[in-house]
Design a protein around this motif. Structure first.
Motif, PDB file in Angstrom:
ATOM      1  N   ASP A 177       0.826  -1.213   0.000  1.00  0.00           N
ATOM      2  CA  ASP A 177       0.000   0.000   0.000  1.00  0.00           C
ATOM      3  C   ASP A 177       0.865   1.271   0.000  1.00  0.00           C
ATOM      4  O   ASP A 177       0.433   2.318  -0.468  1.00  0.00           O
ATOM      5  CB  ASP A 177      -0.956   0.007   1.199  1.00  0.00           C
ATOM      6  CG  ASP A 177      -0.292  -0.456   2.490  1.00  0.00           C
ATOM      7  OD1 ASP A 177       0.681  -1.215   2.409  1.00  0.00           O
ATOM      8  OD2 ASP A 177      -0.768  -0.066   3.569  1.00  0.00           O
TER       9      ASP A 177
ATOM     10  N   PHE B 263       1.600   1.953  -3.542  1.00  0.00           N
ATOM     11  CA  PHE B 263       0.321   2.321  -4.182  1.00  0.00           C
ATOM     12  C   PHE B 263       0.014   3.800  -3.910  1.00  0.00           C
ATOM     13  O   PHE B 263      -0.294   4.558  -4.819  1.00  0.00           O
ATOM     14  CB  PHE B 263      -0.789   1.443  -3.606  1.00  0.00           C
ATOM     15  CG  PHE B 263      -2.149   1.686  -4.200  1.00  0.00           C
ATOM     16  CD1 PHE B 263      -3.037   2.568  -3.594  1.00  0.00           C
ATOM     17  CD2 PHE B 263      -2.538   1.051  -5.370  1.00  0.00           C
ATOM     18  CE1 PHE B 263      -4.293   2.800  -4.136  1.00  0.00           C
ATOM     19  CE2 PHE B 263      -3.806   1.266  -5.923  1.00  0.00           C
ATOM     20  CZ  PHE B 263      -4.674   2.153  -5.303  1.00  0.00           C
TER      21      PHE B 263
ATOM     22  N   ASP C 133      -0.877  -2.223  -8.594  1.00  0.00           N
ATOM     23  CA  ASP C 133      -2.147  -1.587  -8.196  1.00  0.00           C
ATOM     24  C   ASP C 133      -3.237  -2.644  -8.030  1.00  0.00           C
ATOM     25  O   ASP C 133      -4.012  -2.627  -7.069  1.00  0.00           O
ATOM     26  CB  ASP C 133      -2.584  -0.570  -9.265  1.00  0.00           C
ATOM     27  CG  ASP C 133      -1.629   0.606  -9.366  1.00  0.00           C
ATOM     28  OD1 ASP C 133      -1.667   1.317 -10.376  1.00  0.00           O
ATOM     29  OD2 ASP C 133      -0.819   0.779  -8.419  1.00  0.00           O
TER      30      ASP C 133
ATOM     31  N   VAL D  12      -2.997  -4.479  -4.794  1.00  0.00           N
ATOM     32  CA  VAL D  12      -3.525  -3.730  -3.637  1.00  0.00           C
ATOM     33  C   VAL D  12      -5.042  -3.706  -3.686  1.00  0.00           C
ATOM     34  O   VAL D  12      -5.723  -3.957  -2.684  1.00  0.00           O
ATOM     35  CB  VAL D  12      -2.953  -2.296  -3.617  1.00  0.00           C
ATOM     36  CG1 VAL D  12      -3.623  -1.451  -2.538  1.00  0.00           C
ATOM     37  CG2 VAL D  12      -1.436  -2.333  -3.396  1.00  0.00           C
TER      38      VAL D  12
ATOM     39  N   LEU E 221      -1.748  -7.164   0.249  1.00  0.00           N
ATOM     40  CA  LEU E 221      -0.901  -6.062   0.731  1.00  0.00           C
ATOM     41  C   LEU E 221       0.467  -6.530   1.194  1.00  0.00           C
ATOM     42  O   LEU E 221       1.294  -5.703   1.562  1.00  0.00           O
ATOM     43  CB  LEU E 221      -1.595  -5.319   1.862  1.00  0.00           C
ATOM     44  CG  LEU E 221      -2.964  -4.699   1.513  1.00  0.00           C
ATOM     45  CD1 LEU E 221      -3.528  -3.967   2.718  1.00  0.00           C
ATOM     46  CD2 LEU E 221      -2.838  -3.782   0.310  1.00  0.00           C
TER      47      LEU E 221
END
Ligand code: T1G
Length: 691
Positions: free
Chosen positions: A519, A522, A543, A546, A551
């Motif tokens: 994350d 991201f 992406d 996530v 994660l």
């Protein structure tokens, strides 16, 4: 100076005196050789050798390693000491490392003071003991202890050295104790070289060598010197002493001239040269630090400062935050106690210096505040406004942001000159790197404060300019981007990770992301969405990970699956996901080998780092080497990213990047610094900004 000598009756005193650490250079070797002749001419009954100051001797002067060896050679000096009819006693007053330990091992007897340590850390400089350490140590302390000392370079404490029979006795005053040794007893001690090598049955020998080689294969993969040191010790078991010494010397000289020793010496001296820039004013004395945010980073920073004896006000947003922060600090204190770094009274003293509060006024007396809150510009601006109101106008305000614009944070407060970045690396109380981010308005006093804190915390400080990610994270972002391109083009997370572990990283980029959390990347990519070049190839795989909740470790699934019990397992679903994304992107996947993976990832980092150098974000290639090794796991024995690039050769690097520019001219834009070095034949380490 280097060696001073005196006598008291029939006792000679020789002092190794070459501040600051009594490194053994040519002058000291010559002084020792003269001292042998002097003791014999004076017909003394002993010579006591000790170190001036707190160190016995730090070993051979590594600054001499680049040049040809200069006589007298240390092995010859130590032979003269060992074979002299005047017995020498080493009164080990402090650390005796490398050649320093070898001087002691060649003496007839060793007496250690309370601060003494004996170590053979030569492998940390990419060489092996070159003055008898591989042959004398095992004759005194046995094979297994000698192998451990030589292969891993860890010194023995005075007590451990005594227990291993490397020293005769532990004494508060080793010089005095050496004076008191009975002469007859001293003359009965057999010179080390005459002691038989260790005797063990063949199976025990084989097991000892197999064990150390297996341990080295895990802990020192890729490094040459440790394995060669073990080979020389092993060969010495079946050789005459003189023959074994010749093998040791030739191996030492060969390795001294090798790439890995040059790289490790580069890192040794670079680390010690990492200091505050000249001319900074004196920093304010630090007694109380305010830390904002009691999460992983804030707690680590708090614990590091408390451990120094500073008092800390740890600020949180509300009572729940205060509880969480207190819990995190307690966990670190408990860990310190468990690891023996803290006893109960030490833990209590730490707690006594800590205030955890949601009231910023509690920090009114702090000289420095370090904000370590959520990586959001809005959150940071709010915090700085509150710090600005609560703290004294000359208090220094630092942000621990990993990427964000320090100038934008500073713009929001009165006296923005007191704002700088102090980018710690998790875990903040362990990782040694500290990026000190110099904002456009940052004052010299603020910088001096950052460097003063770094020195107190024994961090490796590196000055960085303001850009997205400063030095380390900007290189790391480019590294991850190139890895994702290799991923969609045909590779897998585990192939890429394995390739980079084969290069010398402890962990590849995908396992690292699972550790820190996908994350984070991201959020950074979302922050960069608006400014990203629309023509720049964008890989959406991370992406999607996530968005699907993968994660990393904290979610038990990321690029790998973590079924529990700590280990990672490959996840075939990832390959399906990558293949699907490749199909969406109309990418025809292909086989990509480990060599191409390593080359593409290293070239991507070198090119980005060259731009960082050219833009003045980093002051030197040495600083980039420190950041990549101390912050991102670049193998130390390759000397850091830019030293490695110079080892490969800029011309070859430029040629390969030019070829990649043809494939993708948007992502691959040859750095002008690399082009300049290739054109002028100047190494990156010698490049300087024109004008
Ligand atoms: N050679 C040259 N300079 C050295 C040095 C060395 N061996 N050791 C330290 N210095 C410099 C260092 O660069 C710094 O310089 C200053 O001394 C203070 O160092 C034949 C071949 C002894 C535990 O690997 O581990 O012997 O920055 O900041 O924290 O078999 O120095 O002030 O200009 O580290 O108190 C093997 C290396 C050599 C030990 C002290 N020996 N040194 O730590 O001070 S190879 C080593 C250390 C060898 C033989 C082989 C530490 C220390 P400046 P410092 P410190």
């Amino acid at each position: 100076m280097s060696v001073t000598r005196s006598r008291d009756g029939l006792t000679g005193y020789v002092t190794l005196d070459n501040p600051p650490v009594n490194a053994i250079g040519r002058a000291m070797r010559a002084g020792l050789m003269e001292a042998v002749a002097w003791a014999e001419a004076e017909k003394l009954d002993r010579v006591i050798v000790t170190g001036a100051g707190k160190v016995f001797a730090a070993g051979a002067d590594a600054r001499e390693f680049d040049g040809a060896p200069l006589e007298p050679y240390l092995p010859d000096v130590l032979d003269a000491i060992e074979r002299s009819f005047v017995p020498w006693i080493a009164a080990i007053n402090g650390v005796a490392l490398g050649g320093g330990a070898e001087i002691a091992l060649a003496c007839r007897m060793r007496i250690a003071g309370p601060r003494a340590q004996i170590g053979l850390p030569e492998v940390t400089l990419g060489v092996i003991p070159g003055a008898g350490g591989t042959q004398r140590a095992m004759r005194l302390c046995g094979l297994e202890t000698a192998l451990e000392m030589i292969a891993f370079g860890k010194p023995l404490s005075a007590r451990a050295a005594r227990d291993a029979k490397l020293v005769y006795a532990l004494e508060d005053d080793p010089v005095e104790a050496a004076f008191m040794v009975n002469t007859e007893e001293l003359l009965c001690v057999v010179p080390t070289w005459e002691l038989p090598p260790p005797e063990m049955d063949a199976a025990a020998f084989a097991a000892a060598f197999a064990a150390v080689r297996a341990k080295l294969a895990k802990r020192s993969a890729g490094q040459v010197a440790p394995m060669r040191a073990v080979d020389v010790v092993e060969a010495g078991l079946s050789m005459e002493f003189a023959e074994a010494m010749a093998l040791e010397r030739s191996t030492f000289l060969e390795l001294k001239g090798g790439e890995q020793s040059r790289a490790l010496r580069h890192m040794f001296f670079s680390e010690r040269a990492a200091k505050a820039p000249a001319g900074l004013p004196a920093a304010p004395e630090l007694t109380q630090i305010a830390v904002v945010g009691g999460g992983t980073m804030g707690a680590g920073i708090t614990y590091a400062c408390l451990s120094l004896g500073l008092s800390v006000v740890l600020l949180e947003t509300d009572s729940d935050g205060v509880d969480r922060a207190r819990h995190n600090i307690d966990a670190l204190i408990a860990q310190g106690v468990k690891r023996g770094r803290l006893d109960d009274s030490g833990a209590e003293a730490l707690r006594a210096r800590l205030v955890v509060s949601d009231d910023y006024d509690a920090a009114a007396g702090a000289e420095l505040a370090i904000e370590a809150a959520f990586e959001s510009m809005a959150v940071k601006k709010q915090i700085f406004a509150k710090l600005d109101a609560a703290m004294s106008p000359d208090a220094i305000l630092a942000t621990n942001t990993s990427y964000l614009d320090v100038d934008e944070i500073a713009a929001g407060i009165k006296h923005p000159s007191r704002v700088l970045g102090l980018h710690f690396f998790a875990p903040a109380h362990i990782m040694r790197l500290l990026e000190i981010v110099n904002g456009a308005q940052t004052s010299e006093r603020a910088l001096a404060t950052g460097f003063a804190l770094a020195k107190l915390l024994k961090k490796v400080p590196v000055l960085a300019g303001v850009c997205d990610g400063f030095i380390g994270n900007r290189i790391y972002t480019r590294y991850k981007e190139e890895a994702d391109i290799l991923l969609i083009d045909g590779s897998t997370p585990w192939d890429i990770d394995e390739a980079m572990e084969g290069f010398g990283y402890a962990m590849g980029p995908y396992e690292v992301q699972d550790l820190s959390g996908l994350d984070i990347g991201f959020a950074n990519r979302r922050r960069q969405d608006a400014s990203r070049d629309p023509n720049r190839r964008y890989i959406p795989i991370a992406d999607r990970m996530v968005n699907e909740g993968r994660l990393g470790r904290k979610a038990s699934v990321g690029w790998y699956r973590y079924p529990g019990g700590g280990g990672k397992v490959l996840d075939p679903l990832i390959e399906d996901l990558i293949t699907e994304e490749a199909r969406f992107a109309k990418v025809k996947r292909r086989e990509i080998g480990a060599d191409e993976i390593r080359e593409r990832l290293v070239l991507a980092m070198v090119n980005e780092a060259a731009d960082i150098l050219g833009e003045g974000i980093a002051q030197s290639t040495r600083d980039i080497d420190l950041v990549t090794v101390f912050g991102y796991g670049f193998p130390r024995w390759r000397g850091g990213l830019m030293h490695y690039a110079d080892t490969v050769g800029v011309a070859q690097i430029v040629e390969k990047i030019r070829a990649l520019e043809v494939v993708d001219p948007v992502i691959w834009k040859l750095s002008p610094v690399l082009a300049d070095c290739a054109e002028t034949g100047v190494a990156l380490a010698d490049w300087s900004k024109p004008g």
